[in-house]
Write a protein that holds these residues in place. Structure first.
Motif, mmCIF file in Angstrom:
data_model
loop_
_atom_site.group_PDB
_atom_site.id
_atom_site.type_symbol
_atom_site.label_atom_id
_atom_site.label_comp_id
_atom_site.label_asym_id
_atom_site.label_seq_id
_atom_site.Cartn_x
_atom_site.Cartn_y
_atom_site.Cartn_z
ATOM 1 N N GLU A 130 0.829 -1.197 0.000
ATOM 2 C CA GLU A 130 0.000 0.000 0.000
ATOM 3 C C GLU A 130 0.866 1.250 0.000
ATOM 4 O OE1 GLU A 130 -3.426 0.172 -0.097
ATOM 5 O OE2 GLU A 130 -3.138 -1.941 -0.570
ATOM 6 N N PRO A 131 0.437 2.307 -0.714
ATOM 7 C CA PRO A 131 1.216 3.548 -0.695
ATOM 8 C C PRO A 131 1.172 4.219 0.672
ATOM 9 C CG PRO A 131 -0.849 3.849 -1.896
ATOM 10 C CD PRO A 131 -0.749 2.393 -1.577
ATOM 11 N N ASP A 132 2.275 4.801 1.069
ATOM 12 C CA ASP A 132 2.321 5.576 2.311
ATOM 13 C C ASP A 132 1.382 6.772 2.162
ATOM 14 O OD1 ASP A 132 2.869 7.309 4.348
ATOM 15 O OD2 ASP A 132 5.040 7.339 4.051
ATOM 16 N N GLY A 163 5.355 9.158 1.511
ATOM 17 C CA GLY A 163 6.739 8.758 1.768
ATOM 18 C C GLY A 163 7.369 7.946 0.655
ATOM 19 N N ASP A 164 6.549 7.245 -0.131
ATOM 20 C CA ASP A 164 7.147 6.428 -1.196
ATOM 21 C C ASP A 164 6.889 6.996 -2.587
ATOM 22 O OD1 ASP A 164 4.472 5.908 -1.145
ATOM 23 O OD2 ASP A 164 4.657 3.727 -1.085
ATOM 24 N N CYS A 165 6.378 8.214 -2.686
ATOM 25 C CA CYS A 165 6.073 8.787 -4.009
ATOM 26 C C CYS A 165 7.326 8.953 -4.871
ATOM 27 C CB CYS A 165 5.356 10.127 -3.866
ATOM 28 S SG CYS A 165 3.632 9.975 -3.348
ATOM 29 N N VAL A 166 8.429 9.370 -4.256
ATOM 30 C CA VAL A 166 9.647 9.575 -5.055
ATOM 31 C C VAL A 166 10.147 8.246 -5.626
ATOM 32 C CG1 VAL A 166 12.085 10.230 -4.918
ATOM 33 C CG2 VAL A 166 10.343 11.712 -3.923
ATOM 34 N N GLY A 167 9.907 7.156 -4.899
ATOM 35 C CA GLY A 167 10.316 5.849 -5.396
ATOM 36 C C GLY A 167 9.308 5.239 -6.355
ATOM 37 N N CYS A 168 8.205 5.906 -6.554
ATOM 38 C CA CYS A 168 7.124 5.388 -7.402
ATOM 39 C C CYS A 168 7.036 6.184 -8.703
ATOM 40 C CB CYS A 168 5.810 5.447 -6.630
ATOM 41 S SG CYS A 168 4.351 5.069 -7.609
ATOM 42 N N GLY A 169 6.613 7.416 -8.604
ATOM 43 C CA GLY A 169 6.577 8.297 -9.775
ATOM 44 C C GLY A 169 5.572 7.948 -10.842
ATOM 45 N N ARG A 170 4.679 7.001 -10.537
ATOM 46 C CA ARG A 170 3.774 6.534 -11.594
ATOM 47 C C ARG A 170 2.786 7.606 -12.058
ATOM 48 N NH1 ARG A 170 5.868 2.239 -9.594
ATOM 49 N NH2 ARG A 170 5.557 0.152 -10.445
ATOM 50 N N CYS A 171 2.346 8.473 -11.152
ATOM 51 C CA CYS A 171 1.351 9.448 -11.616
ATOM 52 C C CYS A 171 2.002 10.580 -12.402
ATOM 53 C CB CYS A 171 0.475 9.946 -10.475
ATOM 54 S SG CYS A 171 1.307 10.640 -9.082
ATOM 55 N N CYS A 172 3.308 10.572 -12.543
ATOM 56 C CA CYS A 172 3.987 11.547 -13.412
ATOM 57 C C CYS A 172 4.284 10.935 -14.776
ATOM 58 C CB CYS A 172 5.264 12.034 -12.738
ATOM 59 S SG CYS A 172 4.964 12.727 -11.101
ATOM 60 N N ILE A 186 -3.836 16.912 -7.035
ATOM 61 C CA ILE A 186 -5.114 16.222 -6.931
ATOM 62 C C ILE A 186 -4.924 14.736 -6.593
ATOM 63 C CG2 ILE A 186 -7.021 15.362 -8.373
ATOM 64 C CD1 ILE A 186 -7.110 18.170 -9.646
ATOM 65 N N VAL A 187 -3.868 14.119 -7.121
ATOM 66 C CA VAL A 187 -3.661 12.685 -6.897
ATOM 67 C C VAL A 187 -3.023 12.468 -5.527
ATOM 68 C CG1 VAL A 187 -2.649 10.571 -7.782
ATOM 69 C CG2 VAL A 187 -3.337 12.376 -9.369
ATOM 70 N N GLU A 188 -3.835 12.012 -4.588
ATOM 71 C CA GLU A 188 -3.344 11.758 -3.231
ATOM 72 C C GLU A 188 -2.873 10.308 -3.130
ATOM 73 O OE1 GLU A 188 -3.126 13.790 -0.724
ATOM 74 O OE2 GLU A 188 -4.090 15.530 -1.649
ATOM 75 N N PRO A 189 -1.786 10.068 -2.391
ATOM 76 C CA PRO A 189 -1.370 8.672 -2.186
ATOM 77 C C PRO A 189 -2.506 7.868 -1.562
ATOM 78 C CG PRO A 189 0.303 10.191 -1.378
ATOM 79 C CD PRO A 189 -0.893 11.029 -1.731
ATOM 80 N N GLY A 190 -2.811 6.736 -2.150
ATOM 81 C CA GLY A 190 -3.887 5.887 -1.642
ATOM 82 C C GLY A 190 -5.236 6.172 -2.277
ATOM 83 N N ALA A 207 -7.094 7.086 -8.002
ATOM 84 C CA ALA A 207 -6.191 7.376 -9.128
ATOM 85 C C ALA A 207 -4.774 6.887 -8.841
ATOM 86 C CB ALA A 207 -6.180 8.879 -9.415
ATOM 87 N N CYS A 208 -4.340 7.035 -7.586
ATOM 88 C CA CYS A 208 -3.020 6.549 -7.184
ATOM 89 C C CYS A 208 -2.950 5.031 -7.311
ATOM 90 C CB CYS A 208 -2.721 7.004 -5.761
ATOM 91 S SG CYS A 208 -1.387 6.104 -4.939
ATOM 92 N N LEU A 209 -3.951 4.346 -6.765
ATOM 93 C CA LEU A 209 -3.929 2.880 -6.797
ATOM 94 C C LEU A 209 -3.968 2.369 -8.233
ATOM 95 C CD1 LEU A 209 -6.339 2.128 -3.803
ATOM 96 C CD2 LEU A 209 -3.833 2.124 -3.818
ATOM 97 N N GLU A 210 -4.739 3.061 -9.073
ATOM 98 C CA GLU A 210 -4.790 2.656 -10.486
ATOM 99 C C GLU A 210 -3.437 2.882 -11.149
ATOM 100 O OE1 GLU A 210 -7.766 3.370 -14.189
ATOM 101 O OE2 GLU A 210 -6.827 5.158 -13.376
ATOM 102 N N ALA A 211 -2.811 4.033 -10.856
ATOM 103 C CA ALA A 211 -1.502 4.324 -11.451
ATOM 104 C C ALA A 211 -0.468 3.293 -11.021
ATOM 105 C CB ALA A 211 -1.056 5.734 -11.054
ATOM 106 N N ARG A 212 -0.519 2.891 -9.759
ATOM 107 C CA ARG A 212 0.438 1.885 -9.281
ATOM 108 C C ARG A 212 0.196 0.539 -9.949
ATOM 109 N NH1 ARG A 212 2.898 3.406 -3.992
ATOM 110 N NH2 ARG A 212 2.845 1.236 -3.345
ATOM 111 N N ARG A 213 -1.075 0.257 -10.237
ATOM 112 C CA ARG A 213 -1.389 -1.018 -10.899
ATOM 113 C C ARG A 213 -0.966 -0.984 -12.358
ATOM 114 N NH1 ARG A 213 -5.991 -2.211 -13.451
ATOM 115 N NH2 ARG A 213 -7.100 -0.441 -12.532
HETATM 116 S S1 SF4 Z 1 0.922 6.759 -7.871
HETATM 117 FE FE1 SF4 Z 1 0.525 7.189 -5.687
HETATM 118 S S2 SF4 Z 1 2.357 6.529 -4.589
HETATM 119 FE FE2 SF4 Z 1 2.882 6.717 -6.781
HETATM 120 S S3 SF4 Z 1 3.703 8.781 -7.026
HETATM 121 FE FE3 SF4 Z 1 1.512 8.883 -7.470
HETATM 122 S S4 SF4 Z 1 0.518 9.417 -5.518
HETATM 123 FE FE4 SF4 Z 1 2.598 8.709 -5.043
#
Ligand code: SF4
Ligand code: SF4
Length: 126
Positions: A8-10, A14-23, A99-103, A106-112
């Motif tokens: 699960e996203p923090d 906290g883990d956004c920099v290691g993820c970057g998917r919504c960018c 707008i995209v908040e961790p968790g 949209a965040c969960l979809e981006a991570r998937r």
């Molecule tokens: S997808 Fe979620 S966890 Fe990843 S960078 Fe975007 S907001 Fe952060």
């Protein structure tokens, strides 16, 4: 493409920099309102954004191809350190990016998916 992120996203980002998917998204995704343009300032607008001509007057973040060339990411994403995806203009980023908040869905979809999907809603008052 970002490296896999599991779990699960923090909620505090906290883990956004290691993820970057919504960018990671297609061009003409992150758009600007006047307030965003003021916050960004002339120099950064010239470097990182582009005006859209159809219809005229719309401004978006520029997009660039990923290293693998298989998709695009926002030009504001700093990809100089492998596995890290900080925003180079974080303090100045437009409201679309806030707008995209961790968790969030949209965040969960981006991570998937590995990139921003269609569940993000950029509805903002004009
Ligand atoms: S997808 Fe979620 S966890 Fe990843 S960078 Fe975007 S907001 Fe952060
Ligand atoms: S401006 Fe920054 S936070 Fe927004 S999409 Fe681009 S890299 Fe991500």
């Amino acid at each position: 493409m970002p490296t896999p992120v599991t779990g699960e996203p923090d909620p505090n980002g906290g883990d956004c920099v290691g993820c970057g998917r919504c960018c990671h998204h297609p061009s003409h995704t992150v758009h600007f309102l006047e307030s965003d343009e003021h916050r960004m300032g002339k120099r950064l607008l010239e470097l990182y954004t582009e005006e859209y001509t159809q219809p005229p007057g719309f401004r978006f973040m520029k997009n660039v191809p990923t290293a693998a060339g298989d998709e695009t990411h926002c030009a504001g994403l700093d990809v100089s350190v492998p596995g890290q995806y900080p925003c180079a203009i974080y303090e100045h980023r437009p409201d679309d990016c806030r707008i995209v908040e961790p968790g969030s869905p949209a965040c969960l979809e981006a991570r998937r998916l590995g990139h921003l999907g269609s569940s993000v809603e950029f509805h903002r008052p004009r």
